[in-house]
Design a protein around this motif. Structure first.
Motif, mmCIF file in Angstrom:
data_model
loop_
_atom_site.group_PDB
_atom_site.id
_atom_site.type_symbol
_atom_site.label_atom_id
_atom_site.label_comp_id
_atom_site.label_asym_id
_atom_site.label_seq_id
_atom_site.Cartn_x
_atom_site.Cartn_y
_atom_site.Cartn_z
ATOM 1 N N GLY A 482 -1.033 12.593 9.452
ATOM 2 C CA GLY A 482 -1.069 12.270 10.871
ATOM 3 C C GLY A 482 0.023 11.300 11.256
ATOM 4 O O GLY A 482 0.210 10.269 10.608
ATOM 5 N N ASP A 483 0.739 11.637 12.324
ATOM 6 C CA ASP A 483 1.882 10.811 12.748
ATOM 7 C C ASP A 483 1.396 9.658 13.621
ATOM 8 O O ASP A 483 1.689 9.591 14.818
ATOM 9 C CB ASP A 483 2.891 11.680 13.501
ATOM 10 C CG ASP A 483 4.221 10.961 13.696
ATOM 11 O OD1 ASP A 483 4.380 9.865 13.131
ATOM 12 O OD2 ASP A 483 5.084 11.498 14.411
ATOM 13 N N SER A 484 0.652 8.757 13.013
ATOM 14 C CA SER A 484 0.163 7.576 13.714
ATOM 15 C C SER A 484 0.797 6.334 13.109
ATOM 16 O O SER A 484 1.275 6.349 11.975
ATOM 17 C CB SER A 484 -1.360 7.481 13.595
ATOM 18 O OG SER A 484 -1.745 7.274 12.245
ATOM 19 N N ARG A 485 0.764 5.253 13.862
ATOM 20 C CA ARG A 485 1.372 4.006 13.373
ATOM 21 C C ARG A 485 0.593 3.438 12.182
ATOM 22 O O ARG A 485 1.185 2.831 11.298
ATOM 23 C CB ARG A 485 1.448 2.990 14.514
ATOM 24 C CG ARG A 485 2.354 3.454 15.655
ATOM 25 C CD ARG A 485 2.659 2.347 16.651
ATOM 26 N NE ARG A 485 3.474 2.846 17.748
ATOM 27 C CZ ARG A 485 4.807 2.998 17.685
ATOM 28 N NH1 ARG A 485 5.450 2.691 16.585
ATOM 29 N NH2 ARG A 485 5.466 3.455 18.734
ATOM 30 N N SER A 486 -0.705 3.649 12.168
ATOM 31 C CA SER A 486 -1.511 3.148 11.055
ATOM 32 C C SER A 486 -1.188 3.908 9.769
ATOM 33 O O SER A 486 -1.109 3.316 8.686
ATOM 34 C CB SER A 486 -2.999 3.269 11.363
ATOM 35 O OG SER A 486 -3.362 4.616 11.620
ATOM 36 N N ALA A 487 -0.986 5.238 9.881
ATOM 37 C CA ALA A 487 -0.628 6.034 8.703
ATOM 38 C C ALA A 487 0.738 5.612 8.178
ATOM 39 O O ALA A 487 0.944 5.482 6.963
ATOM 40 C CB ALA A 487 -0.631 7.514 9.057
ATOM 41 N N SER A 488 1.678 5.396 9.095
ATOM 42 C CA SER A 488 3.016 4.966 8.685
ATOM 43 C C SER A 488 2.975 3.605 7.996
ATOM 44 O O SER A 488 3.640 3.383 6.983
ATOM 45 C CB SER A 488 3.947 4.901 9.904
ATOM 46 O OG SER A 488 4.124 6.182 10.463
ATOM 47 N N LEU A 489 2.173 2.706 8.538
ATOM 48 C CA LEU A 489 2.069 1.366 7.952
ATOM 49 C C LEU A 489 1.467 1.420 6.553
ATOM 50 O O LEU A 489 1.919 0.704 5.645
ATOM 51 C CB LEU A 489 1.227 0.463 8.853
ATOM 52 C CG LEU A 489 1.052 -0.987 8.368
ATOM 53 C CD1 LEU A 489 2.398 -1.690 8.266
ATOM 54 C CD2 LEU A 489 0.122 -1.756 9.313
ATOM 55 N N SER A 490 0.464 2.280 6.355
ATOM 56 C CA SER A 490 -0.167 2.390 5.031
ATOM 57 C C SER A 490 0.845 2.859 3.992
ATOM 58 O O SER A 490 0.845 2.377 2.848
ATOM 59 C CB SER A 490 -1.354 3.350 5.091
ATOM 60 O OG SER A 490 -0.929 4.676 5.356
ATOM 61 N N TYR A 491 1.721 3.804 4.390
ATOM 62 C CA TYR A 491 2.736 4.264 3.446
ATOM 63 C C TYR A 491 3.743 3.163 3.133
ATOM 64 O O TYR A 491 4.148 2.990 1.975
ATOM 65 C CB TYR A 491 3.483 5.492 3.978
ATOM 66 C CG TYR A 491 4.630 5.858 3.071
ATOM 67 C CD1 TYR A 491 4.396 6.583 1.907
ATOM 68 C CD2 TYR A 491 5.928 5.418 3.325
ATOM 69 C CE1 TYR A 491 5.423 6.864 1.032
ATOM 70 C CE2 TYR A 491 6.960 5.696 2.458
ATOM 71 C CZ TYR A 491 6.704 6.422 1.309
ATOM 72 O OH TYR A 491 7.719 6.690 0.437
ATOM 73 N N ARG A 492 4.170 2.437 4.136
ATOM 74 C CA ARG A 492 5.156 1.385 3.920
ATOM 75 C C ARG A 492 4.634 0.316 2.961
ATOM 76 O O ARG A 492 5.381 -0.210 2.131
ATOM 77 C CB ARG A 492 5.568 0.767 5.254
ATOM 78 C CG ARG A 492 6.389 1.721 6.118
ATOM 79 C CD ARG A 492 6.473 1.269 7.565
ATOM 80 N NE ARG A 492 7.112 2.294 8.390
ATOM 81 C CZ ARG A 492 7.085 2.324 9.714
ATOM 82 N NH1 ARG A 492 6.432 1.381 10.379
ATOM 83 N NH2 ARG A 492 7.687 3.286 10.374
ATOM 84 N N ILE A 493 3.347 0.016 3.061
ATOM 85 C CA ILE A 493 2.747 -0.945 2.124
ATOM 86 C C ILE A 493 2.760 -0.372 0.707
ATOM 87 O O ILE A 493 3.088 -1.066 -0.258
ATOM 88 C CB ILE A 493 1.309 -1.286 2.568
ATOM 89 C CG1 ILE A 493 1.335 -2.064 3.891
ATOM 90 C CG2 ILE A 493 0.586 -2.097 1.482
ATOM 91 C CD1 ILE A 493 -0.035 -2.284 4.504
ATOM 92 N N LEU A 494 2.403 0.907 0.572
ATOM 93 C CA LEU A 494 2.438 1.564 -0.733
ATOM 94 C C LEU A 494 3.855 1.548 -1.309
ATOM 95 O O LEU A 494 4.049 1.298 -2.507
ATOM 96 C CB LEU A 494 1.942 3.009 -0.602
ATOM 97 C CG LEU A 494 1.968 3.862 -1.880
ATOM 98 C CD1 LEU A 494 1.001 3.299 -2.918
ATOM 99 C CD2 LEU A 494 1.608 5.314 -1.555
ATOM 100 N N PHE A 495 4.837 1.789 -0.459
ATOM 101 C CA PHE A 495 6.234 1.787 -0.895
ATOM 102 C C PHE A 495 6.620 0.419 -1.453
ATOM 103 O O PHE A 495 7.283 0.323 -2.487
ATOM 104 C CB PHE A 495 7.135 2.149 0.295
ATOM 105 C CG PHE A 495 8.573 2.365 -0.071
ATOM 106 C CD1 PHE A 495 9.021 3.607 -0.497
ATOM 107 C CD2 PHE A 495 9.498 1.334 0.017
ATOM 108 C CE1 PHE A 495 10.351 3.809 -0.827
ATOM 109 C CE2 PHE A 495 10.828 1.522 -0.310
ATOM 110 C CZ PHE A 495 11.254 2.775 -0.734
#
Length: 557
Positions: A482-495
């Motif tokens: 899902g192209d949401s800001r929360s999904a993007s943020l979760s990936y950035r933390i994982l990165f």
């Protein structure tokens, strides 16, 4: 568009896969224990004694965690490599010896060669036009998109002009000899057309949300392109969705390993040459890199583009000037170096398994360096402001030229001129795939104290690569979940977590994992681009006709 609703089966599939992996990891040691319990008392004592000895020799505390992480990477690599690098025999002798071209490398060669001929060598014909586009001659700020042609190119280059150019080339020359560079250059030339085709498609099928964010790349043109090309064929529609999901999963893996952890590990190897204390506190370096990467990637592609348009010219300038200084000092050795490259490319007794071995090694390292055919750069170029998809494809074709034909060649010449690639005192660096440290030693032998300058350059190379790959992985993550800001943020933390992990896992296993994921992306990407190549050709013919007629000289769009 709400990708959560679109891809519920995908989410379920991913969760199921993760569950299977966890069950395997949990049951694996149990299985070993059950086997041990079936032994006789004498055998049990012997086994117990051996286990006690192993336990004593095993690292403790944090070092034990490092070893566990490294072992997981190694086990996974062995399974996937058997598929991606399956040797395809071309002769009876190769069949009998179970040798041949690795499947992924052969697939890249087939795709790049086909695209080059299918597009009538657009990589050469449009070279001048590409330069003018990058310089902004045809820019129109009113076009849809998030970044300019130049910013898109630097964002893509920052992901490719990295430690693959320093460490990867050094490893290739050290393992296969000078001849590996010849095949890297050829792969770069052919790869220009692969990148043109995939980035043109990325522009055609990109999606722009109401807030201006772009979703584009192979995920989109694989899922939507095949459906558009074959509207009445349900098999093509299903294939497109499968290829898109497969690509996205591999891209996430590639972003966390080759575009992240590998960069940290290799840059750490070079930096420890000047700051030895980091050898014992590698995690400190990982935390620092995570902090500075996090500052940029939280802002998304616009923040990344603003950073890369400044960092890429600086880091390329520093490195190229250093290489040029060494080449000028040793100008008399340059002709012999090119002779060694050409002779080594066709030498049946070359270091790495003869002619075919060096060819395979050259194409493999080139693919990891410029990523032509794997589809990653298409994600960055899809965000460029332009009304003509072909125009961004032409800009993208410059990527492999700068990356492989210019920068990689300079690294190779330095390695050959200094003789570092076959110097016995550096054998351990080659064996352990520590290419960045090998390049550092080679350059320092010519320019005293240059290791300090190279350390800065290496950090910039690694840093810029990581911030761009974070965007690639984040877009694929958003496509799946899902192209949401929360999904993007979760990936950035994982990165950022993987940035720290990159400072503690072994260079060899991280390098192999990055190769597997990034080269694996070529399977779904090239298949999709091959099926959509007629559409690319039609777009190209129309654009080129209008360009040659002078139509674009009278407008800015």
């Amino acid at each position: 568009m709400n990708f959560d609703r679109q891809h519920k089966p995908v989410t379920l599939l991913l969760r199921s896969g993760l569950a299977v992996i966890l069950v395997f990891l949990v049951l694996n040691p149990v299985h070993s224990t059950l086997e041990a319990s079936q032994n006789s008392p004498e055998e049990h004592q012997t086994v117990q004694k051996a286990e006690n000895e192993i336990e004593k020799s095993e690292p403790k505390g944090f070092a034990r965690i490092e070893k566990k992480i490294d072992d997981v990477f190694g086990q996974f690599n062995g399974i996937v490599a058997g598929v991606f690098f399956y040797p395809v025999p071309f002769t009876l002798e190769q069949f009998q010896k179970k040798e041949g071209f690795p499947l992924a490398v052969l697939w890249l060669i087939i795709g790049a060669t086909y695209f080059t001929f299918r597009m009538n060598f657009i990589n050469i014909r449009a070279f001048k036009h590409a330069i003018l586009l990058v310089l902004g001659k045809y820019d129109n700020p009113e076009d849809e998109g998030e970044v300019t042609h130049f910013q898109a190119l630097t964002a893509a280059l920052s992901a490719t002009v990295g430690l693959g150019n320093i460490a990867g080339v050094a490893i290739a020359i050290g393992t296969g000899g000078p001849g590996a560079m010849f095949w890297m250059m050829l792969a770069g030339l052919l790869g220009m057309t692969s990148k043109f085709a995939e980035c043109t498609l990325a522009q055609i099928y990109r999606r722009i949300s109401p807030d201006g964010r772009v979703m584009g790349g192979p995920m989109c043109y694989l899922s939507e392109g095949l459906k558009d090309q074959f509207p009445s064929n349900p098999v093509a529609n299903g294939l497109g969705k499968f290829l898109a999901v497969f690509f996205a999963i591999l891209c996430i893996g590639g972003s966390l390993a080759g575009g992240n952890s590998f960069q940290v590990k290799q840059s750490l190897g070079a930096v420890t040459e000047t700051i030895p204390i980091l050898k014992d506190y590698s995690w400190v370096y990982g935390l620092l890199m995570a902090f500075f990467v996090g500052i940029v990637i939280i802002g998304g592609i616009r923040s990344i583009a603003r950073t890369t348009e400044k960092v890429v010219p600086i880091m390329c300038g520093i490195y190229v000037l250093a290489c040029l200084a060494i080449l000028i000092i040793n100008v008399g050795k340059i002709p012999d170096s090119f002779t060694a490259i050409i002779d080594g490319a066709f030498d049946k007794d070359a270091l790495y398994g003869g002619f075919l071995g060096v060819l395979i090694l050259g194409f493999k390292r080139a693919a990891f360096s410029n990523e032509a055919g794997v589809g990653s750069a298409a994600i960055a170029h899809s965000a460029a402001k332009t009304h003509y998809p072909v125009r961004e494809g032409i800009v993208a074709s410059l990527g492999p030229f700068v990356d492989t034909i210019v920068i990689c060649t300079m690294t190779a010449l330095v390695m050959i001129i200094t003789g570092a690639y076959n110097d016995p005192q550096y054998a351990d660096l080659i064996k352990n795939n520590n290419g960045a440290a090998l390049t550092s030693e080679a350059m320092n032998s010519q320019i005293p104290y240059f290791q300090y300058v190279l350390s800065v350059s290496v950090i910039l190379f690694a840093y810029s690569t990581m911030i761009s790959w974070s965007y690639y992985g984040e877009r694929c993550w958003a496509f799946l979940f899902g192209d949401s800001r929360s999904a993007s943020l979760s990936y950035r933390i994982l990165f950022l977590v993987f940035v720290v992990l990159g400072s503690i896992v072994s260079a060899t296993n991280v390098l192999d994992f990055g190769d597997l994921m990034i080269l694996g992306m070529a399977f779904p990407n090239i298949l999709g681009v091959l099926l959509l190549s007629n559409q690319v050709k039609r777009e190209l013919d129309d654009y080129w006709k209008r360009y040659k007629s002078g139509e674009f000289d009278n407008q800015k769009s």
